[in-house]
Design a protein around this motif. Structure first.
Motif, PDB file in Angstrom:
ATOM      1  N   UNK A 226       0.810  -1.227   0.000  1.00 29.38           N
ATOM      2  CA  UNK A 226       0.000   0.000   0.000  1.00 29.38           C
ATOM      3  C   UNK A 226       0.846   1.281   0.000  1.00 29.38           C
ATOM      4  N   UNK A 227       2.180   1.150  -0.019  1.00 33.19           N
ATOM      5  CA  UNK A 227       3.075   2.301   0.005  1.00 33.19           C
ATOM      6  C   UNK A 227       3.562   2.590  -1.412  1.00 33.19           C
ATOM      7  N   UNK A 228       3.362   3.802  -1.886  1.00 33.61           N
ATOM      8  CA  UNK A 228       3.742   4.161  -3.259  1.00 33.61           C
ATOM      9  C   UNK A 228       5.213   4.583  -3.287  1.00 33.61           C
ATOM     10  N   UNK A 229       6.072   3.615  -3.079  1.00 40.51           N
ATOM     11  CA  UNK A 229       7.499   3.910  -2.999  1.00 40.51           C
ATOM     12  C   UNK A 229       8.149   4.008  -4.370  1.00 40.51           C
ATOM     13  N   UNK A 230       7.447   3.609  -5.402  1.00 42.78           N
ATOM     14  CA  UNK A 230       8.024   3.653  -6.751  1.00 42.78           C
ATOM     15  C   UNK A 230       8.333   5.076  -7.209  1.00 42.78           C
ATOM     16  N   UNK A 231       7.687   6.060  -6.613  1.00 50.58           N
ATOM     17  CA  UNK A 231       7.935   7.457  -6.973  1.00 50.58           C
ATOM     18  C   UNK A 231       8.943   8.113  -6.040  1.00 50.58           C
ATOM     19  N   UNK A 232       9.477   7.347  -5.084  1.00 49.94           N
ATOM     20  CA  UNK A 232      10.349   7.912  -4.077  1.00 49.94           C
ATOM     21  C   UNK A 232       9.541   8.441  -2.904  1.00 49.94           C
ATOM     22  N   UNK A 233      10.212   9.124  -2.000  1.00 44.87           N
ATOM     23  CA  UNK A 233       9.551   9.699  -0.827  1.00 44.87           C
ATOM     24  C   UNK A 233       9.949  11.162  -0.703  1.00 44.87           C
ATOM     25  N   UNK A 234       9.168  11.899   0.068  1.00 48.73           N
ATOM     26  CA  UNK A 234       9.538  13.249   0.461  1.00 48.73           C
ATOM     27  C   UNK A 234       9.968  13.243   1.909  1.00 48.73           C
ATOM     28  N   UNK A 235      10.820  14.184   2.288  1.00 45.55           N
ATOM     29  CA  UNK A 235      11.263  14.278   3.672  1.00 45.55           C
ATOM     30  C   UNK A 235      11.093  15.710   4.163  1.00 45.55           C
ATOM     31  N   UNK A 236      10.650  15.854   5.401  1.00 52.59           N
ATOM     32  CA  UNK A 236      10.508  17.174   6.008  1.00 52.59           C
ATOM     33  C   UNK A 236      10.820  17.071   7.482  1.00 52.59           C
ATOM     34  N   UNK A 237      11.070  18.224   8.105  1.00 54.86           N
ATOM     35  CA  UNK A 237      11.348  18.204   9.523  1.00 54.86           C
ATOM     36  C   UNK A 237      11.433  19.596  10.104  1.00 54.86           C
ATOM     37  N   UNK A 238      11.355  19.637  11.409  1.00 57.36           N
ATOM     38  CA  UNK A 238      11.455  20.897  12.150  1.00 57.36           C
ATOM     39  C   UNK A 238      12.840  21.009  12.765  1.00 57.36           C
ATOM     40  N   UNK A 239      13.430  22.198  12.700  1.00 59.08           N
ATOM     41  CA  UNK A 239      14.691  22.491  13.354  1.00 59.08           C
ATOM     42  C   UNK A 239      15.776  21.527  12.848  1.00 59.08           C
ATOM     43  N   UNK A 240      16.427  20.783  13.753  1.00 60.19           N
ATOM     44  CA  UNK A 240      17.480  19.865  13.334  1.00 60.19           C
ATOM     45  C   UNK A 240      16.940  18.809  12.371  1.00 60.19           C
ATOM     46  N   UNK A 241      15.661  18.461  12.515  1.00 60.77           N
ATOM     47  CA  UNK A 241      15.042  17.517  11.593  1.00 60.77           C
ATOM     48  C   UNK A 241      14.913  18.071  10.189  1.00 60.77           C
ATOM     49  N   UNK A 242      14.806  19.407  10.064  1.00 65.41           N
ATOM     50  CA  UNK A 242      14.790  20.024   8.746  1.00 65.41           C
ATOM     51  C   UNK A 242      16.140  19.923   8.073  1.00 65.41           C
ATOM     52  N   UNK A 243      17.216  20.139   8.862  1.00 62.70           N
ATOM     53  CA  UNK A 243      18.559  19.963   8.321  1.00 62.70           C
ATOM     54  C   UNK A 243      18.786  18.514   7.905  1.00 62.70           C
ATOM     55  N   UNK A 244      18.247  17.566   8.688  1.00 62.82           N
ATOM     56  CA  UNK A 244      18.374  16.142   8.348  1.00 62.82           C
ATOM     57  C   UNK A 244      17.676  15.834   7.030  1.00 62.82           C
ATOM     58  N   UNK A 245      16.575  16.515   6.759  1.00 65.28           N
ATOM     59  CA  UNK A 245      15.891  16.319   5.478  1.00 65.28           C
ATOM     60  C   UNK A 245      16.772  16.778   4.329  1.00 65.28           C
TER      61      UNK A 245
END
Length: 383
Positions: A226-245
């Motif tokens: 059920x996961x549409x991984x064929x198109x890749x994924x997006x990443x987001x985050x707040x603060x240090x998590x944004x830098x990790x994205x």
């Protein structure tokens, strides 16, 4: 006396947000085992008559409050609009996937409002707990606090930053901002965060690996096929998590685009992410992330918002003013912008960006009408 209560806003979209939690592990490049956990928000067709899921586990607020400056009432009860373990919607055969990364010293519950909004709009959002740098509880009930080492590192870097902040809170030219970046990121204690960011980048890549196994039915779950991984994924985050994205965009070809919500670009300053990237931020982060905006060879956006503070990009934003400690004015960490308006800006811009760059639908972000927001756009370099 009853405990204070806070109800998070109802989601925007047509789907009911479901929520579940799963644990997984991997071996990092250092050779150490990393045991992670994730809250997964997903579109459902019904709440199935259940009560909404609790925001976090019992005692979470007491554990995170010291990092937040004791801003939250210790016995606060936060009511969500997501429902534990309801069935994944059958409206589509599969669903696009986003990975959310909390801030340093944060937790995987911290942006429940945004995750619920995105799930209600048809995204599966995997909110990772980056063990050691957050407070988390595994599904077997074990609670892991923030490591003492990370807390010491945060305190040292904060002390190091304070003398510099006055120089980067005002609008700067590109040359001025790049010089401010150089001074900020090469400070001794701040530079250590760049090393930690590599670990978070590994966590994100390991999570994408794990999602592939989950999609294949290992282990069996509602997410099999059920996961549409064929198109890749997006990443987001707040603060240090944004830098990790940003780091994930730069090093993992499966991460197709990313968003940083008011996070300094620790360890990635000057990098070419090579993927469409959006920074939603205050003036401080606009200045400290200038090289990321200028060096990205793919489409780059900076959404500059006034009237908000760093913690406004999390669920803390929805605390009523009357719940604030008496010695802490609202302007200190959150800002003065209308709460519903800021939430609308964040959710609409995040959805618009991922719709366009991950799903290839809708209009580009620069065409989105947002109140009192400056949208800066630097198009991809033509080869």
């Amino acid at each position: 006396m009853d405990n204070p209560r806070l109800s998070l806003p109802k989601p925007y979209g047509r789907f009911t947000p479901g929520r579940t939690q799963l644990d997984y592990s991997y071996t990092a490049k250092s050779g150490k085992s990393r045991e992670l956990s994730a809250l997964i928000f997903y579109p459902a067709d019904s709440d199935e008559g259940r009560k909404s899921a609790p925001w976090g586990f019992a005692g979470l607020i007491e554990l995170i409050n010291p990092v937040l400056g004791n801003i939250m009432p210790p016995k606060l009860v936060i009511e969500t609009a997501s429902y534990a373990d309801v069935a994944l919607s059958c409206a589509q055969s599969n669903w696009p996937v986003l990975i959310f990364n909390h801030g340093g010293g944060g937790n995987m519950h911290q942006n429940t409002t945004l995750c619920q909004d995105l799930a209600s709009e048809g995204y599966i959002v995997v909110s990772i707990g980056h063990v050691g740098d957050c407070v988390m509880q595994y599904t077997d009930g074990r609670i892991v606090p923030i490591s003492a080492e990370y807390l010491t590192q945060m305190a040292g870097a904060t002390e190091e930053h304070l003398p510099m902040l006055g120089k980067v809170l005002m609008p700067l030219s590109d040359s001025e901002a790049l010089e401010a970046e150089r001074i900020f990121y090469t400070a001794e204690k701040t530079a250590l965060f760049g090393e930690e960011l590599h670990v978070w980048g590994e966590d994100i890549s390991a999570t994408v690996d794990w999602l592939g196994r989950l999609n294949a039915g290992q282990p069996d779950s509602m997410f099999k096929g059920r996961l549409r991984l064929s198109i890749g994924v997006g990443s987001l985050g707040h603060s240090f998590g944004g830098a990790a994205s940003g780091r994930a965009c730069a090093v993992d070809g499966r991460v197709m685009c990313g968003i940083n919500m008011d996070g300094a670009a620790f360890g990635t300053q000057g990098c070419d992410y090579g993927k469409p990237f959006l920074t939603i931020c205050t003036q401080l982060v606009r200045n400290l992330n200038r090289s990321v905006f200028l060096n990205n060879s793919a489409d780059s956006y900076c959404l500059l918002e006034t009237g908000v503070g760093h913690l406004a990009f999390s669920d803390v934003w929805f605390l009523p003013v009357e719940m604030y400690p008496n010695d802490m004015p609202p302007e200190m960490n959150l800002g003065t912008r209308d709460r519903a308006e800021h939430r609308d800006i964040c959710t609409r811009s995040v959805k618009c960006f991922f719709d366009y760059y991950l799903l290839h639908t809708g209009a580009p972000l620069c065409e989105l009408a947002l109140p009192d927001v400056e949208i800066l756009f630097r198009p991809a370099e033509k080869i």
